[in-house]
Scaffold this active site. Structure first.
Site, PDB file in Angstrom:
ATOM      1  N   ARG A 150     -34.542  31.198 -25.617  1.00 25.73           N
ATOM      2  CA  ARG A 150     -34.942  30.838 -24.265  1.00 25.73           C
ATOM      3  C   ARG A 150     -35.507  32.035 -23.511  1.00 25.73           C
ATOM      4  O   ARG A 150     -35.888  31.886 -22.350  1.00 25.73           O
ATOM      5  CB  ARG A 150     -33.734  30.327 -23.514  1.00 25.73           C
ATOM      6  CG  ARG A 150     -33.694  28.793 -23.370  1.00 25.73           C
ATOM      7  CD  ARG A 150     -32.598  28.528 -22.449  1.00 25.73           C
ATOM      8  NE  ARG A 150     -32.355  27.286 -21.863  1.00 25.73           N
ATOM      9  CZ  ARG A 150     -31.691  26.261 -22.377  1.00 25.73           C
ATOM     10  NH1 ARG A 150     -31.354  26.255 -23.626  1.00 25.73           N
ATOM     11  NH2 ARG A 150     -31.395  25.226 -21.637  1.00 25.73           N
ATOM     12  N   ARG A 195     -24.141  15.348 -16.176  1.00 28.65           N
ATOM     13  CA  ARG A 195     -23.742  16.744 -16.359  1.00 28.65           C
ATOM     14  C   ARG A 195     -23.805  17.481 -15.028  1.00 28.65           C
ATOM     15  O   ARG A 195     -24.712  17.257 -14.239  1.00 28.65           O
ATOM     16  CB  ARG A 195     -24.731  17.432 -17.324  1.00 28.65           C
ATOM     17  CG  ARG A 195     -24.293  17.396 -18.744  1.00 28.65           C
ATOM     18  CD  ARG A 195     -25.402  17.754 -19.699  1.00 28.65           C
ATOM     19  NE  ARG A 195     -26.131  18.969 -19.363  1.00 28.65           N
ATOM     20  CZ  ARG A 195     -27.079  19.488 -20.156  1.00 28.65           C
ATOM     21  NH1 ARG A 195     -27.401  18.894 -21.284  1.00 28.65           N
ATOM     22  NH2 ARG A 195     -27.707  20.575 -19.811  1.00 28.65           N
ATOM     23  N   ARG A 240     -32.397  25.585 -12.968  1.00 27.53           N
ATOM     24  CA  ARG A 240     -32.700  25.601 -14.404  1.00 27.53           C
ATOM     25  C   ARG A 240     -34.200  25.556 -14.651  1.00 27.53           C
ATOM     26  O   ARG A 240     -34.714  26.216 -15.545  1.00 27.53           O
ATOM     27  CB  ARG A 240     -32.052  24.398 -15.090  1.00 27.53           C
ATOM     28  CG  ARG A 240     -30.570  24.553 -15.256  1.00 27.53           C
ATOM     29  CD  ARG A 240     -29.940  23.240 -15.627  1.00 27.53           C
ATOM     30  NE  ARG A 240     -30.245  22.822 -16.974  1.00 27.53           N
ATOM     31  CZ  ARG A 240     -30.192  21.572 -17.392  1.00 27.53           C
ATOM     32  NH1 ARG A 240     -29.879  20.604 -16.560  1.00 27.53           N
ATOM     33  NH2 ARG A 240     -30.454  21.273 -18.635  1.00 27.53           N
ATOM     34  N   ARG A 256     -30.264  10.905 -16.537  1.00 26.43           N
ATOM     35  CA  ARG A 256     -29.640  11.232 -17.826  1.00 26.43           C
ATOM     36  C   ARG A 256     -28.124  11.090 -17.712  1.00 26.43           C
ATOM     37  O   ARG A 256     -27.515  11.467 -16.717  1.00 26.43           O
ATOM     38  CB  ARG A 256     -30.001  12.667 -18.214  1.00 26.43           C
ATOM     39  CG  ARG A 256     -29.190  13.171 -19.388  1.00 26.43           C
ATOM     40  CD  ARG A 256     -29.894  14.204 -20.192  1.00 26.43           C
ATOM     41  NE  ARG A 256     -29.955  15.499 -19.539  1.00 26.43           N
ATOM     42  CZ  ARG A 256     -30.519  16.557 -20.108  1.00 26.43           C
ATOM     43  NH1 ARG A 256     -31.083  16.439 -21.293  1.00 26.43           N
ATOM     44  NH2 ARG A 256     -30.547  17.700 -19.478  1.00 26.43           N
TER      45      ARG A 256
END
Ligand code: AMP
Length: 217
Positions: A89, A161, A172, A128
């Protein structure tokens, strides 16, 4: 030999496509996010350290992350290939991975980048749902579980989450743009990158991935 990296912004569908890839090609799934989440549930030293970063949507420090990947890649099951999901990443991680894989003579064979329009990501991520017990991922709009709120695999209760909440998600996404997006150029230069439209249906995306892998790239 398939030594694959799957890349893309958070919410691009890496987890879903990873499940299909490992099932179809029989290679282990190495997801640093899953490894950190499992360590956090088990409250190991690593898990507690990682959780503080994860809850804020920040990246876990490179040394920690590279360490767990090095250990995982040294396991026997990776000799027949592997799928890296969520790693590398950062450029530091990409360089460390290159050195590590050269040492064990298992170079990356393909990097698949799931490209997604940023505005649509926010909708996708807020719908999600994941299973905290087995890690399976669902989506209220595109990939529902058979019974609402319950995991098809293990009957666990599905949750949103913590880091998918809008405040964390924005952090993020910024982290992705600043630190991970440069890897697209990096792997393009290495001649390893293939791009797929991450907004196509799950089946279409997987079909494109299969075509890329059948060409050995
Ligand atoms: P993911 O499930 O891949 O979205 O990862 C969830 C969180 O785990 C990230 O937001 C980071 O906090 C941490 N994480 C996962 N992979 C890495 C990585 N390669 N480098 C640093 N942090 C990571």
């Amino acid at each position: 030999m398939l030594n694959i990296i799957i890349m893309g912004p958070p919410g691009a569908g890496k987890g879903t496509q990873s499940e299909l890839i490992i099932k179809n090609y029989g290679i282990p799934h190495i997801s640093t996010g899953d490894m950190f989440r499992e360590a956090a549930i088990n409250k190991t030293t690593l898990g507690l350290e990682a959780k503080a970063f994860m809850d804020r949507g920040e990246l876990v420090p490179d040394e920690v992350t590279i360490g767990i990947v090095r250990e995982r890649l040294s396991k026997d099951d990776c000799a027949k290939g592997f799928l890296l999901d969520g790693f590398p990443r950062t450029l530091v991680q990409a360089e460390a991975l290159k050195t590590l894989l050269n040492e064990i003579n298992r170079p990356i064979t393909s990097v698949i980048n799931l490209a997604v329009n940023e505005k649509l990501l926010i909708d996708r991520i807020s719908s999600r749902r994941v299973c905290p017990k087995c890690g399976a991922s669902y989506n209220l709009l595109t990939k529902t579980s058979k019974k609402e709120g319950i995991c098809d695999n293990c009957q666990g209760e599905l949750i949103l989450r913590d880091d998918d909440r809008p405040e964390s998600f924005k952090v993020r996404l910024e982290a992705y743009k600043a630190k991970t997006l440069p890897l697209v150029e990096y792997y393009k230069k290495e001649g390893l990158l293939s791009e797929v439209d991450g907004l196509a249906s799950i089946e279409e995306v997987f079909k494109s991935i299969q075509e890329i892998l059948s060409k050995g790239k």
